[in-house]
Structure formats: C-alpha cells, structure tokens
Scaffold this active site. Structure first.
Site, PDB file in Angstrom:
ATOM      1  N   ASP A   1       3.186  -0.307   5.040  1.00 16.92           N
ATOM      2  CA  ASP A   1       3.939  -0.170   6.183  1.00 16.92           C
ATOM      3  C   ASP A   1       4.329   0.097   7.168  1.00 16.92           C
ATOM      4  OD1 ASP A   1       7.176  -0.016   5.353  1.00 16.92           O
ATOM      5  OD2 ASP A   1       7.150   1.993   4.426  1.00 16.92           O
TER       6      ASP A   1
ATOM      7  N   HIS B   1       5.288  -8.885  10.833  1.00 17.25           N
ATOM      8  CA  HIS B   1       4.072  -9.164   9.646  1.00 17.25           C
ATOM      9  C   HIS B   1       2.705  -9.860  10.475  1.00 17.25           C
ATOM     10  CE1 HIS B   1       5.996  -8.233   6.577  1.00 17.25           C
ATOM     11  NE2 HIS B   1       7.102  -9.050   6.313  1.00 17.25           N
TER      12      HIS B   1
ATOM     13  N   LEU C   1     -18.659  -3.781   0.883  1.00 18.28           N
ATOM     14  CA  LEU C   1     -17.668  -2.738   1.210  1.00 18.28           C
ATOM     15  C   LEU C   1     -16.685  -3.498   0.354  1.00 18.28           C
ATOM     16  CD1 LEU C   1     -15.160  -1.115   2.189  1.00 18.28           C
ATOM     17  CD2 LEU C   1     -14.630  -2.771   3.751  1.00 18.28           C
TER      18      LEU C   1
END
Ligand code: FPP
Length: 231
Positions: free
Chosen positions: A17, A34, A128
């Site tokens: 956020d 962004h 991962l």
C-alpha cells in the site's frame, strides 16, 4: 538464559500500500507510484529466499480495485502484463514458481493467457513460490470454496473442507502479514488463512520497501510469542 526466537516465516503475505501517496508526495501521477511499486516487488522477490522465506503472497489487485478510474486500472494491467513477461524470461534462472489466487473474470484475455503460460512453465521450479493475489477478494475465495463443496453435494462441511478448496490449497497459512503505508486493515485479504497470522504494520510506503525493510519485519516476527490460543 537466551531468548527463544521463532524460525523465519515460511510464508509472508504483503498488502502493498502507498503507491499513490508516494507519487503525490513527489508531484507525480499515481501511475509513477505503481511503476516504482513494481520495482519494490522485484526487490522483495529477490531478497525473500535469502531470508528463509519459501512462499510470498502479494496483493497485486483486489476485487475492489475495479472501482478505480479506468486510466489507473489500465496502468495496473499494463504493469502486470510487463511483470508477467519479465518473469516469463527470468523465473527459470531465479527458480521461481508462480501461482495466482483470484477470480479469472473479468481479467483481460491477454493477461489470462500470460498467467496460464507462466504458471505452467514454472510449476516444477523448487525455489520461492510467488503467489500473486490478482482480482482477489477473501470473501469471494471463501464463497468459491463453499460453492465447490455444494457442487459436490456436501450437506455439512469442516474447516479442513474449506481449506482444501481455497484458490491454492497447497499454500501454507502465512505466519506473517505485512501492510505498508501506516494503514492497519486487512481489506478483504486472506481472511481464512490469517486466523493465526502475526501482523506487521510499517509507515514505509510500498515503493520505498526493500530488503532492509523486509529483514526488519522478519526479525520483528521472530521475536513474537505465538500462542495459537494456548498459554
Ligand atoms: C496500493 O497503492 C497498491 C495497489 C492497489 C496495487 C499494487 C500494485 C503494485 C505494487 C504495482 C504492480 C505490481 C505487480 C505485481 C505487477 P495505492 O494506489 O492504494 O496507494 P495509496 O493508498 O497511497 O493511494
């Protein structure tokens, strides 16, 4: 006596956020925030395995995000497409396995195709696991699980039934959930899986998040006392 600390979390989930505020503070359009946020995603994916993390879930686009202006949605879809292209090229070298949690409708066809290709081509990787929460809503996920169980004719369900019908049944519950930008809410993220998660809130805005910030969160978690309702 030395303090007993927790092992590093196997699964970290992040509510990324503050992209908009990062951009506004610099007099830049929200899209710039962004874009910078996508760079932070790269940093975190690179750093996570070194910290002993095996799974990372990133809240990339919520079911509620469709209510943002079209221009911003286009920027986010564009960034997502670029990110998928990028990982299509680099996931093998990084040994990344990509999973996606969320509803397919109404994601654009080109994005869905790229997701399918990336998920398929990384399925056997052993490093991962990056689970992208995309067009994701936790209530929708629980409804999805219940609907699947109803379709199987179940009259009564158990917690185990729900857990095995979530979007990614093999995903362990996150030991740690991080939210950046000083907001302290779950915002329809992993409601089922968060039952015993530890929460870490930081005022750092997502585009500024890096390996050091991730390390801080992991260390903080390692010094928590987890009781799971016991004493
Ligand atoms: C919240 O910032 C962030 C999002 C709604 C989307 C997260 C997207 C990214 C990190 C970029 C791309 C990611 C991928 C995986 C390609 P906000 O816009 O709500 O910030 P604000 O609260 O400051 O306005």
């Amino acid at each position: 006596m030395s303090e007993k600390i927790n092992l590093p979390p196997k699964h970290i989930a992040i509510i990324m956020d503050g992209n908009g505020r990062w951009a506004t503070a610099r007099n830049l359009p929200r899209s710039a925030g962004h874009k910078e946020g996508a760079k932070a995603v790269r940093r975190v994916i690179e750093a996570a395995p070194e910290l002993g993390i095996d799974f990372i879930t990133l809240y990339a686009f919520s079911t509620e995000n469709w209510s943002r202006p079209k221009e911003e949605i286009d920027t986010l879809m564009d960034l997502l497409e670029k990110t998928l292209d990028e990982y299509q090229k680099s996931a093998t070298k990084q040994n990344l396995r990509i999973w996606v949690s969320g509803e397919r409708e109404p994601l654009p066809y080109n994005i869905l195709q790229k997701i399918d290709k990336l998920v398929q081509s990384t399925a056997s990787h052993t490093g991962l696991t990056v689970n992208l929460a995309l067009n994701y809503g936790a209530r929708q996920e629980i409804i999805h699980a219940v609907n699947q169980l109803l379709a199987q004719g179940k009259k009564q369900i158990s917690a185990q039934d729900i857990a095995t019908h979530l979007y990614q049944p093999q995903l362990p519950e996150p030991e740690l959930i991080i939210r950046t930008s000083a907001e302290q809410r779950l915002s329809n993220f992993l409601l089922w899986q968060a039952a015993y998660s530890e929460f870490y809130f930081t005022s750092v805005l997502w585009p500024d998040f890096d390996k050091e910030e991730l390390k801080k969160a992991v260390l903080d978690y390692q010094h928590r006392q987890r009781r799971f309702g016991g004493v």
